[in-house]
Design an enzyme around this catalytic site. Structure first.
Site, PDB file in Angstrom:
ATOM      1  N   SER A   1      -4.161   0.135  14.255  1.00 23.85           N
ATOM      2  CA  SER A   1      -4.825   1.449  14.308  1.00 23.85           C
ATOM      3  C   SER A   1      -5.294   1.699  15.730  1.00 23.85           C
ATOM      4  O   SER A   1      -5.529   0.758  16.495  1.00 23.85           O
ATOM      5  CB  SER A   1      -6.032   1.433  13.373  1.00 23.85           C
ATOM      6  OG  SER A   1      -6.905   2.496  13.680  1.00 23.85           O
TER       7      SER A   1
ATOM      8  N   ASN B   1       1.233  -2.536   5.314  1.00 25.74           N
ATOM      9  CA  ASN B   1       0.525  -1.263   5.485  1.00 25.74           C
ATOM     10  C   ASN B   1      -0.779  -1.151   4.692  1.00 25.74           C
ATOM     11  O   ASN B   1      -1.655  -0.381   5.071  1.00 25.74           O
ATOM     12  CB  ASN B   1       1.493  -0.138   5.070  1.00 25.74           C
ATOM     13  CG  ASN B   1       0.789   1.173   4.873  1.00 25.74           C
ATOM     14  OD1 ASN B   1       0.452   1.858   5.842  1.00 25.74           O
ATOM     15  ND2 ASN B   1       0.524   1.544   3.620  1.00 25.74           N
TER      16      ASN B   1
ATOM     17  N   TYR C   1     -13.505  -2.861  10.253  1.00 22.78           N
ATOM     18  CA  TYR C   1     -12.167  -2.262  10.298  1.00 22.78           C
ATOM     19  C   TYR C   1     -11.529  -2.527  11.671  1.00 22.78           C
ATOM     20  O   TYR C   1     -10.369  -2.954  11.764  1.00 22.78           O
ATOM     21  CB  TYR C   1     -12.290  -0.757  10.037  1.00 22.78           C
ATOM     22  CG  TYR C   1     -10.981   0.002   9.978  1.00 22.78           C
ATOM     23  CD1 TYR C   1     -10.162  -0.062   8.857  1.00 22.78           C
ATOM     24  CD2 TYR C   1     -10.565   0.796  11.054  1.00 22.78           C
ATOM     25  CE1 TYR C   1      -8.969   0.654   8.793  1.00 22.78           C
ATOM     26  CE2 TYR C   1      -9.378   1.510  10.999  1.00 22.78           C
ATOM     27  CZ  TYR C   1      -8.585   1.436   9.862  1.00 22.78           C
ATOM     28  OH  TYR C   1      -7.401   2.141   9.808  1.00 22.78           O
TER      29      TYR C   1
ATOM     30  N   GLY D   1       0.831  -1.209   0.000  1.00 29.23           N
ATOM     31  CA  GLY D   1       0.000   0.000   0.000  1.00 29.23           C
ATOM     32  C   GLY D   1       0.859   1.251   0.000  1.00 29.23           C
ATOM     33  O   GLY D   1       0.546   2.246   0.651  1.00 29.23           O
TER      34      GLY D   1
ATOM     35  N   ASP E   1      -1.677  -6.881  -5.229  1.00 24.66           N
ATOM     36  CA  ASP E   1      -2.928  -6.907  -4.471  1.00 24.66           C
ATOM     37  C   ASP E   1      -2.698  -7.917  -3.351  1.00 24.66           C
ATOM     38  O   ASP E   1      -2.588  -9.125  -3.610  1.00 24.66           O
ATOM     39  CB  ASP E   1      -4.081  -7.359  -5.379  1.00 24.66           C
ATOM     40  CG  ASP E   1      -5.404  -7.435  -4.630  1.00 24.66           C
ATOM     41  OD1 ASP E   1      -5.404  -7.444  -3.381  1.00 24.66           O
ATOM     42  OD2 ASP E   1      -6.453  -7.485  -5.311  1.00 24.66           O
TER      43      ASP E   1
ATOM     44  N   ILE F   1      -4.693  10.442  11.131  1.00 27.56           N
ATOM     45  CA  ILE F   1      -3.569  10.885  10.298  1.00 27.56           C
ATOM     46  C   ILE F   1      -4.143  11.402   8.967  1.00 27.56           C
ATOM     47  O   ILE F   1      -5.026  10.762   8.381  1.00 27.56           O
ATOM     48  CB  ILE F   1      -2.616   9.690  10.004  1.00 27.56           C
ATOM     49  CG1 ILE F   1      -2.131   9.027  11.307  1.00 27.56           C
ATOM     50  CG2 ILE F   1      -1.450  10.124   9.118  1.00 27.56           C
ATOM     51  CD1 ILE F   1      -1.269   9.868  12.211  1.00 27.56           C
TER      52      ILE F   1
HETATM   53  N1  NAD Z   1      -4.945   7.589   8.040  1.00 31.36           N
HETATM   54  C1  NAD Z   1      -5.215   7.233   9.280  1.00 31.36           C
HETATM   55  O1  NAD Z   1      -5.706   8.042  10.096  1.00 31.36           O
HETATM   56  C2  NAD Z   1      -4.897   5.837   9.747  1.00 31.36           C
HETATM   57  C3  NAD Z   1      -5.031   5.571  11.125  1.00 31.36           C
HETATM   58  C4  NAD Z   1      -4.748   4.291  11.577  1.00 31.36           C
HETATM   59  C5  NAD Z   1      -4.344   3.293  10.700  1.00 31.36           C
HETATM   60  N2  NAD Z   1      -4.240   3.579   9.367  1.00 31.36           N
HETATM   61  C6  NAD Z   1      -3.817   2.486   8.485  1.00 31.36           C
HETATM   62  O2  NAD Z   1      -2.673   2.887   7.760  1.00 31.36           O
HETATM   63  C7  NAD Z   1      -2.640   2.188   6.506  1.00 31.36           C
HETATM   64  C8  NAD Z   1      -2.436   3.176   5.384  1.00 31.36           C
HETATM   65  O3  NAD Z   1      -3.544   4.059   5.365  1.00 31.36           O
HETATM   66  P1  NAD Z   1      -3.498   5.516   4.709  1.00 31.36           P
HETATM   67  O4  NAD Z   1      -4.146   6.427   5.664  1.00 31.36           O
HETATM   68  O5  NAD Z   1      -2.156   5.809   4.201  1.00 31.36           O
HETATM   69  O6  NAD Z   1      -4.537   5.288   3.502  1.00 31.36           O
HETATM   70  P2  NAD Z   1      -4.394   5.554   1.938  1.00 31.36           P
HETATM   71  O7  NAD Z   1      -5.762   5.315   1.392  1.00 31.36           O
HETATM   72  O8  NAD Z   1      -3.751   6.867   1.695  1.00 31.36           O
HETATM   73  O9  NAD Z   1      -3.387   4.408   1.447  1.00 31.36           O
HETATM   74  C9  NAD Z   1      -3.746   3.050   1.395  1.00 31.36           C
HETATM   75  C10 NAD Z   1      -3.002   2.397   0.239  1.00 31.36           C
HETATM   76  O10 NAD Z   1      -3.322   0.990   0.249  1.00 31.36           O
HETATM   77  C11 NAD Z   1      -3.522   0.587  -1.096  1.00 31.36           C
HETATM   78  N3  NAD Z   1      -4.367  -0.622  -1.150  1.00 31.36           N
HETATM   79  C12 NAD Z   1      -5.688  -0.719  -0.916  1.00 31.36           C
HETATM   80  N4  NAD Z   1      -6.093  -1.988  -1.098  1.00 31.36           N
HETATM   81  C13 NAD Z   1      -5.004  -2.705  -1.435  1.00 31.36           C
HETATM   82  C14 NAD Z   1      -4.762  -4.073  -1.746  1.00 31.36           C
HETATM   83  N5  NAD Z   1      -5.764  -4.962  -1.769  1.00 31.36           N
HETATM   84  N6  NAD Z   1      -3.502  -4.474  -2.020  1.00 31.36           N
HETATM   85  C15 NAD Z   1      -2.477  -3.575  -2.028  1.00 31.36           C
HETATM   86  N7  NAD Z   1      -2.640  -2.270  -1.782  1.00 31.36           N
HETATM   87  C16 NAD Z   1      -3.887  -1.838  -1.476  1.00 31.36           C
HETATM   88  C17 NAD Z   1      -4.178   1.783  -1.770  1.00 31.36           C
HETATM   89  O11 NAD Z   1      -4.045   1.733  -3.188  1.00 31.36           O
HETATM   90  C18 NAD Z   1      -3.427   2.941  -1.132  1.00 31.36           C
HETATM   91  O12 NAD Z   1      -2.286   3.304  -1.883  1.00 31.36           O
HETATM   92  C19 NAD Z   1      -3.949   1.393   6.427  1.00 31.36           C
HETATM   93  O13 NAD Z   1      -3.710   0.063   6.838  1.00 31.36           O
HETATM   94  C20 NAD Z   1      -4.844   2.098   7.425  1.00 31.36           C
HETATM   95  O14 NAD Z   1      -5.843   1.260   7.930  1.00 31.36           O
HETATM   96  C21 NAD Z   1      -4.507   4.823   8.865  1.00 31.36           C
END
Ligand code: NAD
Length: 264
Positions: free
Chosen positions: A142, A89, A155, A12, A62, A188
């Site tokens: 998270s 991630n 989630y 990701g 994926d 975030i």
């Molecule tokens: N943003 C927040 O506040 C937050 C808080 C806690 C945890 N997280 C976790 O951090 C991680 C990243 O989140 P983010 O905020 O950067 O989101 P984001 O949407 O910016 O990035 C997520 C990435 O994952 C990729 N993705 C989605 N499905 C996929 C798959 N099946 N295979 C491979 N790649 C895939 C997407 O294309 C994207 O590039 C996630 O696991 C999310 O749950 C985010």
């Protein structure tokens, strides 16, 4: 250059936190395999890293597809002969819904991406790390696995499951010099939170003791620390990156009034 000559796979990595972690690891000397389901954004992460004189390569992935996961790690091993760091991630938030109304397919998809995907990647990474006698694995949980999150039962369940995976893998893999840790980001700024932030950014920043929304680079700094030599005695741990958000509760306002220590 803490991570000079280390080889890392980030899932990701085309956006938000995954992109920031990739940039950070590359800035410290690692060769980063930027993997993502979306080619254009993954390639853009690679371009950013290269513009900053880092080393990176995009591989389509994926994480729900175990055959594709296996082929990806095989490619990395063929290219480099080793693997030092895995950052699990990739993730999506899913559609918010009351628990009994979450469609089965949506539930399965969330667990497939976050939990199964992380497991498939870990399973493929470990043999290479065992061969090295060292390795670093980070699973992206998270704050939702600590506070629960109304409307996001799928989630939260997935993020709780990642803690179980982290702790058991940490025990199993410790004899091989492989550490396994989890990160728990709070709110975030990223594509994943753009919806909620468009409606409640001010409120969420105000509710955070440090007074702001976190940035992907805050999480990347924590990930880089856990990948560094300084973190070699840390395994099975969870690092919270939330500006203190988890500490706030309904008692705070009442206590402020009671003690007359309100900051306002
Ligand atoms: N943003 C927040 O506040 C937050 C808080 C806690 C945890 N997280 C976790 O951090 C991680 C990243 O989140 P983010 O905020 O950067 O989101 P984001 O949407 O910016 O990035 C997520 C990435 O994952 C990729 N993705 C989605 N499905 C996929 C798959 N099946 N295979 C491979 N790649 C895939 C997407 O294309 C994207 O590039 C996630 O696991 C999310 O749950 C985010």
């Amino acid at each position: 250059m803490n991570l000079l000559n280390k080889v890392a796979v980030v899932t990701g990595a085309g956006s938000g936190i995954g992109r920031a972690i990739s940039e950070k690891l590359a800035s410290q000397g690692a060769f980063v395999y930027v993997t993502d389901i979306t080619e254009a954004s993954g390639q853009e992460t690679v371009n950013i890293i290269k513009r900053n004189n880092g080393k990176a390569k995009y591989l389509p992935l994926d994480v729900r597809n175990p055959e594709q996961v296996e082929a990806t790690f095989q490619k990395v091993a063929n290219d480099t002969g080793k693997l030092d760091i895995l950052i699990n991630n990739a993730g999506i938030p899913g559609q918010p819904s009351s628990i009994e109304q979450i469609p089965n397919a949506e539930w399965t998809n969330l667990l497939d991406i976050h939990v199964n995907g992380s497991f498939y990647c870990l399973k493929c990474a470990v043999p290479y790390m065992k061969k090295n006698g060292s390795g670093r694995i980070i699973n992206m949980s998270s704050l939702a696995s600590e506070t629960s999150l109304r409307g996001y039962g799928h989630y939260a369940a997935a993020k709780y499951a990642l803690l179980g995976l982290t702790e058991t893998a940490a025990k199993d893999l410790a004899p091989y010099g492989i550490t396994v840790n989890a990160l728990k980001p709070g709110v975030i700024r990223s594509a994943l939170t753009s919806g909620i932030l468009s409606m409640a950014e001010e409120e969420l920043a105000k509710a955070t003791p440090l007074g702001k929304i976190g940035s992907p680079s805050d999480v990347a700094a924590a990930a880089a620390f856990l990948c560094s030599d300084e973190a070699s005695f840390i395994t099975g741990a969870t690092l919270i990156i939330d500006g203190g958000f988890r500490l706030v509760n309904e008692m705070d306002n009442a206590m402020d009034r009671f003690l007359s220590i309100s900051n306002s």
